[in-house]
Design a protein around this motif. Structure first.
Motif, PDB file in Angstrom:
ATOM      1  N   SER A 265      14.601 -79.261  91.212  1.00 14.35           N
ATOM      2  CA  SER A 265      16.044 -79.271  90.955  1.00 14.35           C
ATOM      3  C   SER A 265      16.748 -77.979  91.342  1.00 14.35           C
ATOM      4  CB  SER A 265      16.284 -79.539  89.459  1.00 14.35           C
ATOM      5  OG  SER A 265      15.656 -78.539  88.669  1.00 14.35           O
ATOM      6  N   TYR A 266      16.077 -77.102  92.092  1.00 14.27           N
ATOM      7  CA  TYR A 266      16.698 -75.801  92.366  1.00 14.27           C
ATOM      8  C   TYR A 266      17.310 -75.696  93.754  1.00 14.27           C
ATOM      9  CZ  TYR A 266      11.889 -75.018  94.065  1.00 14.27           C
ATOM     10  OH  TYR A 266      10.678 -75.130  94.668  1.00 14.27           O
ATOM     11  N   SER A 267      17.593 -76.838  94.399  1.00 14.05           N
ATOM     12  CA  SER A 267      18.301 -76.814  95.671  1.00 14.05           C
ATOM     13  C   SER A 267      19.249 -78.000  95.743  1.00 14.05           C
ATOM     14  CB  SER A 267      17.322 -76.862  96.844  1.00 14.05           C
ATOM     15  OG  SER A 267      18.026 -76.989  98.063  1.00 14.05           O
ATOM     16  N   SER A 268      20.504 -77.713  96.033  1.00  9.54           N
ATOM     17  CA  SER A 268      21.497 -78.777  96.120  1.00  9.54           C
ATOM     18  C   SER A 268      21.728 -79.238  97.560  1.00  9.54           C
ATOM     19  CB  SER A 268      22.828 -78.292  95.519  1.00  9.54           C
ATOM     20  OG  SER A 268      23.259 -77.105  96.189  1.00  9.54           O
ATOM     21  N   ASP A 269      21.333 -78.407  98.538  1.00  9.71           N
ATOM     22  CA  ASP A 269      21.629 -78.718  99.940  1.00  9.71           C
ATOM     23  C   ASP A 269      20.484 -79.414 100.668  1.00  9.71           C
ATOM     24  OD1 ASP A 269      24.122 -77.519  99.648  1.00  9.71           O
ATOM     25  OD2 ASP A 269      23.350 -75.544 100.219  1.00  9.71           O
ATOM     26  N   GLU A 270      19.263 -79.196 100.204  1.00  5.26           N
ATOM     27  CA  GLU A 270      18.098 -79.717 100.916  1.00  5.26           C
ATOM     28  C   GLU A 270      17.877 -81.195 100.600  1.00  5.26           C
ATOM     29  OE1 GLU A 270      14.182 -78.405 102.891  1.00  5.26           O
ATOM     30  OE2 GLU A 270      16.231 -77.674 102.810  1.00  5.26           O
ATOM     31  N   HIS A 271      17.659 -82.002 101.628  1.00 11.53           N
ATOM     32  CA  HIS A 271      17.315 -83.405 101.416  1.00 11.53           C
ATOM     33  C   HIS A 271      15.820 -83.513 101.110  1.00 11.53           C
ATOM     34  CE1 HIS A 271      21.191 -84.915 102.289  1.00 11.53           C
ATOM     35  NE2 HIS A 271      21.164 -84.696 103.600  1.00 11.53           N
ATOM     36  N   SER A 272      15.478 -84.324 100.126  1.00  9.63           N
ATOM     37  CA  SER A 272      14.091 -84.468  99.700  1.00  9.63           C
ATOM     38  C   SER A 272      13.330 -85.448 100.585  1.00  9.63           C
ATOM     39  CB  SER A 272      14.045 -84.962  98.249  1.00  9.63           C
ATOM     40  OG  SER A 272      14.510 -86.303  98.186  1.00  9.63           O
ATOM     41  N   ILE A 273      12.009 -85.450 100.424  1.00 11.98           N
ATOM     42  CA  ILE A 273      11.162 -86.406 101.139  1.00 11.98           C
ATOM     43  C   ILE A 273      11.584 -87.825 100.796  1.00 11.98           C
ATOM     44  CG2 ILE A 273       8.770 -87.150 101.523  1.00 11.98           C
ATOM     45  CD1 ILE A 273       8.032 -84.350 100.165  1.00 11.98           C
ATOM     46  N   ARG A 274      11.750 -88.091  99.509  1.00  7.76           N
ATOM     47  CA  ARG A 274      12.109 -89.436  99.053  1.00  7.76           C
ATOM     48  C   ARG A 274      13.462 -89.872  99.622  1.00  7.76           C
ATOM     49  NH1 ARG A 274      10.503 -92.858  94.864  1.00  7.76           N
ATOM     50  NH2 ARG A 274       9.026 -91.329  94.051  1.00  7.76           N
ATOM     51  N   TYR A 275      14.401 -88.931  99.763  1.00  9.60           N
ATOM     52  CA  TYR A 275      15.720 -89.266 100.326  1.00  9.60           C
ATOM     53  C   TYR A 275      15.559 -89.858 101.729  1.00  9.60           C
ATOM     54  CZ  TYR A 275      20.135 -88.514 102.772  1.00  9.60           C
ATOM     55  OH  TYR A 275      21.260 -88.692 103.551  1.00  9.60           O
ATOM     56  N   TYR A 276      14.780 -89.193 102.553  1.00  8.61           N
ATOM     57  CA  TYR A 276      14.599 -89.676 103.931  1.00  8.61           C
ATOM     58  C   TYR A 276      13.869 -91.016 103.955  1.00  8.61           C
ATOM     59  CZ  TYR A 276      16.175 -85.206 105.850  1.00  8.61           C
ATOM     60  OH  TYR A 276      16.916 -84.107 106.195  1.00  8.61           O
ATOM     61  N   LEU A 277      12.841 -91.155 103.118  1.00 10.06           N
ATOM     62  CA  LEU A 277      12.101 -92.414 103.085  1.00 10.06           C
ATOM     63  C   LEU A 277      12.980 -93.560 102.584  1.00 10.06           C
ATOM     64  CD1 LEU A 277       8.695 -91.094 101.710  1.00 10.06           C
ATOM     65  CD2 LEU A 277       9.111 -91.977 104.011  1.00 10.06           C
ATOM     66  N   ASN A 278      13.745 -93.294 101.545  1.00 11.65           N
ATOM     67  CA  ASN A 278      14.642 -94.328 101.010  1.00 11.65           C
ATOM     68  C   ASN A 278      15.743 -94.692 102.002  1.00 11.65           C
ATOM     69  OD1 ASN A 278      13.183 -94.413  98.662  1.00 11.65           O
ATOM     70  ND2 ASN A 278      14.630 -93.202  97.460  1.00 11.65           N
ATOM     71  N   ALA A 279      16.142 -93.722 102.825  1.00  8.84           N
ATOM     72  CA  ALA A 279      17.191 -93.969 103.816  1.00  8.84           C
ATOM     73  C   ALA A 279      16.670 -94.786 104.995  1.00  8.84           C
ATOM     74  CB  ALA A 279      17.770 -92.651 104.302  1.00  8.84           C
ATOM     75  N   GLY A 280      15.342 -94.888 105.120  1.00  6.39           N
ATOM     76  CA  GLY A 280      14.778 -95.715 106.173  1.00  6.39           C
ATOM     77  C   GLY A 280      14.022 -94.977 107.250  1.00  6.39           C
ATOM     78  N   ALA A 281      13.748 -93.691 107.065  1.00  5.75           N
ATOM     79  CA  ALA A 281      12.944 -92.963 108.046  1.00  5.75           C
ATOM     80  C   ALA A 281      11.565 -93.604 108.136  1.00  5.75           C
ATOM     81  CB  ALA A 281      12.821 -91.501 107.652  1.00  5.75           C
ATOM     82  N   ASP A 282      11.041 -93.705 109.339  1.00 10.51           N
ATOM     83  CA  ASP A 282       9.729 -94.328 109.527  1.00 10.51           C
ATOM     84  C   ASP A 282       8.607 -93.406 109.087  1.00 10.51           C
ATOM     85  OD1 ASP A 282      10.337 -96.952 110.965  1.00 10.51           O
ATOM     86  OD2 ASP A 282      11.451 -95.513 112.179  1.00 10.51           O
ATOM     87  N   LEU A 283       8.695 -92.130 109.465  1.00 12.44           N
ATOM     88  CA  LEU A 283       7.703 -91.143 109.054  1.00 12.44           C
ATOM     89  C   LEU A 283       8.395 -89.846 108.687  1.00 12.44           C
ATOM     90  CD1 LEU A 283       4.849 -91.548 111.730  1.00 12.44           C
ATOM     91  CD2 LEU A 283       4.881 -92.455 109.396  1.00 12.44           C
ATOM     92  N   VAL A 284       7.887 -89.180 107.661  1.00 13.95           N
ATOM     93  CA  VAL A 284       8.393 -87.868 107.253  1.00 13.95           C
ATOM     94  C   VAL A 284       7.216 -86.900 107.220  1.00 13.95           C
ATOM     95  CG1 VAL A 284       9.611 -86.548 105.485  1.00 13.95           C
ATOM     96  CG2 VAL A 284      10.210 -88.946 105.870  1.00 13.95           C
ATOM     97  N   CYS A 285       7.348 -85.783 107.933  1.00 15.20           N
ATOM     98  CA  CYS A 285       6.322 -84.736 107.966  1.00 15.20           C
ATOM     99  C   CYS A 285       6.768 -83.568 107.096  1.00 15.20           C
ATOM    100  CB  CYS A 285       6.096 -84.237 109.391  1.00 15.20           C
ATOM    101  SG  CYS A 285       5.646 -85.508 110.585  1.00 15.20           S
ATOM    102  N   PHE A 286       5.839 -82.986 106.337  1.00 13.41           N
ATOM    103  CA  PHE A 286       6.200 -81.834 105.504  1.00 13.41           C
ATOM    104  C   PHE A 286       4.951 -81.047 105.144  1.00 13.41           C
ATOM    105  CE2 PHE A 286       5.651 -85.621 102.963  1.00 13.41           C
ATOM    106  CZ  PHE A 286       4.861 -85.222 101.897  1.00 13.41           C
TER     107      PHE A 286
END
Length: 455
Positions: A265-286
């Motif tokens: 909860s310490y960043s308001s600007d960064e998009h999370s892994i779950r955000y990208y996956l829920n938005a429909g990204a096929d693969l997320v690398c981190f």
């Protein structure tokens, strides 16, 4: 008339004789006998070639002291524990994220004996080496499947070479970044056999920019984490939901999320892994060793079919991690899902502890006055994560006789080196990044150092 007794002595001790010297025993233990032998020979050779030896022989030359100096120099190159007083929680030069001691102890028996790395205990047959990790990552961020490699750079490279080789990959102009060590996105695309298609501008790229660039030869859109810099002001990022909704079936959306931010909860600007996956990204690398706080690893999460394709790629064997990395990640995610303190990454733990850090800083400033002054400082996550975020923290400005640089250097020479920094020719130690297990030795060493000036 010169007598024989006044002639210079050019006989240096033999190597084997020097190896028996009591002063070198500690260096043999810490460097190894062959390496100390090599350093002895190098030292003797340097002495023979020196003008002082050629003129006066061994007179005035302390051979053991010269060898010890070279051994000490080499010893500093060995990996060792240091105390992080920089205010940067994930410090690339200091090993990035420290593993929580509970997690390290949890996997110690597994890594000092045999384990079922590629054995399925249910039927005794050979199995996959990821263990529970795909299921844990699914519970953590909602990914269908996951793959573990040795770092996030490998994750991005494997994804490109496995899914887009010989095809076009669309990247925003503002995301063609270089991260540490010369890892440049355009170069990686070229090495992967992909054709880079650039869209947008440095500060603005829209969903339509991506869609307009798609051709029959387009394999993927790659969104890249900006790592260690940020663009602020007049900017615009694409609406990822609109982009996914209009993507042709043959184009995958690949995201280099980078930092591994999930539910912190310490960043308001960064998009999370779950955000990208829920938005429909096929693969997320981190990364597994940044915000997550695990060992150095790269994680590819998302579509099951694509993950299985990457798992079968010939390069996967070159990038796969060993049991130490896999077991540490497994233990960490179990503790994270169970909401245990040891399941938090180092940045999250240190930010949570800032109120306690303030109280500790006040105590130390009082204890070490007039040589230490309480300072309100800033802390950063670091490690190519959350480059725009700064957090209130506390530390000390040390005001000791002499130059601040010399004290900074001397703190690095302590038995457990203390790594501080200079600010306007003042020696600073930021207490927010000192780990709980390091606090006692930090106080003990610095107290002894400061008292030498009080005396």
């Amino acid at each position: 008339m010169t007598t024989d007794s006044a002639k210079p002595c050019y006989r240096l001790p033999q190597v084997e004789q020097l190896l028996q010297h009591q002063a070198l025993v500690v260096y043999i233990e810490q460097l190894s006998r062959p390496l100390v032998t090599q350093l002895i020979r190098q030292t003797l050779q340097a002495i023979r070639e020196s003008q002082a030896f050629k003129q006066s022989g061994t007179h005035g030359i302390d051979v053991i002291a010269a060898i010890e100096k070279n051994c000490q120099h080499r010893l500093k190159q060995r990996q060792r524990s240091v105390i992080n007083a920089t205010g940067i929680a994930i410090h690339t030069n200091l090993g990035r994220s420290p593993i929580h001691p509970d997690i390290w102890q949890d996997v110690s028996p597994l890594n000092t004996g045999y384990c079922n790395l590629e054995l399925t205990l249910n039927d005794g047959k050979r199995g996959q080496r990821n263990g529970l990790l795909p299921d844990l990552i699914q519970s953590w961020v909602g990914a269908e499947d996951a793959l573990i490699v040795n770092n996030n750079a490998a994750a991005v490279y494997l994804t490109l070479i496995g899914l887009a080789q010989g095809k076009e990959v669309i990247v925003s102009r503002g995301e063609q970044v270089q991260i540490g060590g010369g890892f440049r996105i355009p170069d990686i695309l070229k090495m992967s056999g992909c054709t880079l298609v650039e869209v947008g501008t440095t500060n603005i790229t829209t969903a339509q920019d991506y869609l307009d660039a798609i051709t029959e030869n387009t394999a993927a859109i790659l969104m890249v984490h900006q790592s260690n810099f940020s663009i602020q002001g007049f900017t615009e990022a694409p609406d990822i939901h609109q982009l996914v909704k209009n993507l042709p079936y043959h184009v995958s959306l690949l995201v280099d999320q980078g930092s591994g931010l999930s539910d912190e909860s310490y960043s308001s600007d960064e998009h999370s892994i779950r955000y990208y996956l829920n938005a429909g990204a096929d693969l997320v690398c981190f990364s597994g060793d940044k915000i997550l706080g695990g060992p150095q690893a790269g994680i590819v999460a998302g579509n099951t079919h694509l993950i299985k394709t990457l798992a079968k790629h010939p390069m996967m064997r070159a990038f796969r991690p060993g049991r130490i990395v896999l077991s540490l990640l497994e233990s960490l995610l179990i503790k994270k899902l169970n909401k245990q303190h040891s399941g938090k990454g180092v940045a999250e733990r240190l930010i949570d502890a800032i109120p306690e850090t303030q109280f500790w800083a006040e105590q130390l400033a009082q204890q070490w006055q007039p040589f230490a002054r309480l300072e309100q400082l800033e802390a950063q996550v670091g490690g190519g994560s959350l480059p725009s975020e700064r957090y209130l923290s506390y530390g000390l400005a040390l005001q000791l006789p002499g130059k601040a640089q010399s004290h900074l250097d001397r703190l690095r020479d302590l038995p457990t080196p203390i790594i501080g920094y200079l600010n306007k020719d003042r020696l600073m130690v930021n207490l927010s990044t000192i780990l709980e297990q390091d606090k006692a030795i930090f106080v003990q060493q610095l107290d002894h150092y400061i008292r030498s000036f009080q005396a």
